[in-house]
Motif scaffolding. Sequence first.
Motif, PDB file in Angstrom:
ATOM      1  N   PRO A 305      68.922  68.375  -0.780  1.00  0.00           N
ATOM      2  CA  PRO A 305      69.648  67.563  -1.778  1.00  0.00           C
ATOM      3  C   PRO A 305      68.794  66.476  -2.419  1.00  0.00           C
ATOM      4  O   PRO A 305      69.184  65.922  -3.453  1.00  0.00           O
ATOM      5  CB  PRO A 305      70.799  66.962  -0.970  1.00  0.00           C
ATOM      6  CG  PRO A 305      70.337  66.977   0.451  1.00  0.00           C
ATOM      7  CD  PRO A 305      69.490  68.212   0.574  1.00  0.00           C
ATOM      8  N   ASP A 344      75.298  60.072  -5.837  1.00  0.00           N
ATOM      9  CA  ASP A 344      75.843  61.130  -4.987  1.00  0.00           C
ATOM     10  C   ASP A 344      74.892  61.419  -3.824  1.00  0.00           C
ATOM     11  O   ASP A 344      75.335  61.649  -2.683  1.00  0.00           O
ATOM     12  CB  ASP A 344      76.067  62.407  -5.793  1.00  0.00           C
ATOM     13  CG  ASP A 344      77.253  62.298  -6.754  1.00  0.00           C
ATOM     14  OD1 ASP A 344      78.060  61.361  -6.597  1.00  0.00           O
ATOM     15  OD2 ASP A 344      77.357  63.148  -7.660  1.00  0.00           O
ATOM     16  N   TYR A 345      73.588  61.410  -4.109  1.00  0.00           N
ATOM     17  CA  TYR A 345      72.622  61.650  -3.033  1.00  0.00           C
ATOM     18  C   TYR A 345      72.662  60.525  -2.005  1.00  0.00           C
ATOM     19  O   TYR A 345      72.654  60.769  -0.792  1.00  0.00           O
ATOM     20  CB  TYR A 345      71.210  61.794  -3.605  1.00  0.00           C
ATOM     21  CG  TYR A 345      70.165  61.923  -2.516  1.00  0.00           C
ATOM     22  CD1 TYR A 345      70.085  63.077  -1.749  1.00  0.00           C
ATOM     23  CD2 TYR A 345      69.288  60.881  -2.242  1.00  0.00           C
ATOM     24  CE1 TYR A 345      69.149  63.194  -0.729  1.00  0.00           C
ATOM     25  CE2 TYR A 345      68.349  60.986  -1.229  1.00  0.00           C
ATOM     26  CZ  TYR A 345      68.284  62.149  -0.476  1.00  0.00           C
ATOM     27  OH  TYR A 345      67.363  62.260   0.536  1.00  0.00           O
ATOM     28  N   THR A 347      75.143  58.659  -1.268  1.00  0.00           N
ATOM     29  CA  THR A 347      76.369  58.833  -0.481  1.00  0.00           C
ATOM     30  C   THR A 347      76.166  59.899   0.590  1.00  0.00           C
ATOM     31  O   THR A 347      76.617  59.741   1.731  1.00  0.00           O
ATOM     32  CB  THR A 347      77.537  59.237  -1.399  1.00  0.00           C
ATOM     33  OG1 THR A 347      77.769  58.188  -2.352  1.00  0.00           O
ATOM     34  CG2 THR A 347      78.799  59.485  -0.604  1.00  0.00           C
ATOM     35  N   GLU A 348      75.463  60.967   0.220  1.00  0.00           N
ATOM     36  CA  GLU A 348      75.231  62.066   1.166  1.00  0.00           C
ATOM     37  C   GLU A 348      74.386  61.635   2.357  1.00  0.00           C
ATOM     38  O   GLU A 348      74.574  62.124   3.471  1.00  0.00           O
ATOM     39  CB  GLU A 348      74.576  63.247   0.444  1.00  0.00           C
ATOM     40  CG  GLU A 348      74.428  64.484   1.302  1.00  0.00           C
ATOM     41  CD  GLU A 348      74.093  65.720   0.504  1.00  0.00           C
ATOM     42  OE1 GLU A 348      73.853  66.781   1.121  1.00  0.00           O
ATOM     43  OE2 GLU A 348      74.068  65.650  -0.739  1.00  0.00           O
TER      44      GLU A 348
END
Length: 369
Positions: A305, A344-345, A347-348
């Motif tokens: 990711p 988003d990354y 958060t991941e």
Amino acid sequence: MLVKILIDDVVKTVRPAAIVLAEYLNYTHVMSAHFHLNPWFIESYGVPVIPIDLWELERTGFAADLCGGRALAISPRIKDMDCYLSPVPMARPVPDSRRAIPFRVADPADLAGPAGSADHPDGRATSREHIRRELGLRSAERLVMLVTSPWQLADVGEAGRRLAASRVPELLAHYLRQLPDDVRFLLAGAAPEWSRLLPAERTLQLPSCSPSRFRALLRAADLMLTLNLSAFTMVRAVLSGTPVMLITNQFSVTEPGQAGDIADQLGGMSDFARRWLAESVPLHPFRIWPMGFHGFMDSLLAGNPYLSAFTVAELLDEAAVLGGLRGLLYDREERDRSRIRRADYLTEIAAVADGCTAFRHALSMAGVS
């Protein structure tokens, strides 16, 4: 032999409960190639040895492709160790090996927030706006940061690596010179080639500075441009919210006649790039310029990711490089999409253990109470 004597003395004095190799590939290569030592003397001290593995080596063939066509053999001993630490970003937040212990190399909040007055030698605040004024930037101007290290200079390493180091800046500078006049360039680190090739009136040279000062300057930039996927400066940019463009090269070019085939794959090639390529063969693939490591990193990047957190463009694809740069610098929608992908990354990877927690876990797995 002096290195081993020094390490012997440190171990005797400190009496460590364990030894961490930071990082595995560098340690093994430097000990064997530069100091002519068997790297595994480190195991003679009778304490657990825990490596940091930047590359997810168990997924590779333990050989890295280098510019120049050679391969760097990597010791497979890590497969026999109790565990290893796996730094995120770069490595996956969820490993596919039970012995891999992911850890977050930095907390995004620590890098993204405003720096305090202690970061500046004369006590002034180091907000993004203040740094930009300090650099002489007008509000509408854009700032691109380029970071290079001494090992990337043209007089270091084998012939293939030296050729890549000496020639690639010319092509990339050709692209950068086409950006609008309100784009300024901040050169950090060893950058003699860039200094010579970029417009002097739009180029700022960053002298050596503290990590906190560098962090503030990075936040002041509108874009970080890099040719080194493994650079911690790139990790800093991703974690601090600065857009990143990575330039790589997938093509192995041994003769100028290959330009036509490459142009077909890329959807075209500019006349300048064709001339440059004719004068620069052989050109070897790289994800870490000018070292290489393109094929070696395939397994690390497959489904990783981290790739979503930055923009990638091919060195010989002028339209993609310029389009990516202009989009990240000027296109609000593209900048928003880039920001969302980074968010988003982040958060991941938010649930990944911090360094202290991961190190304690590693010590436990290695039998250290």
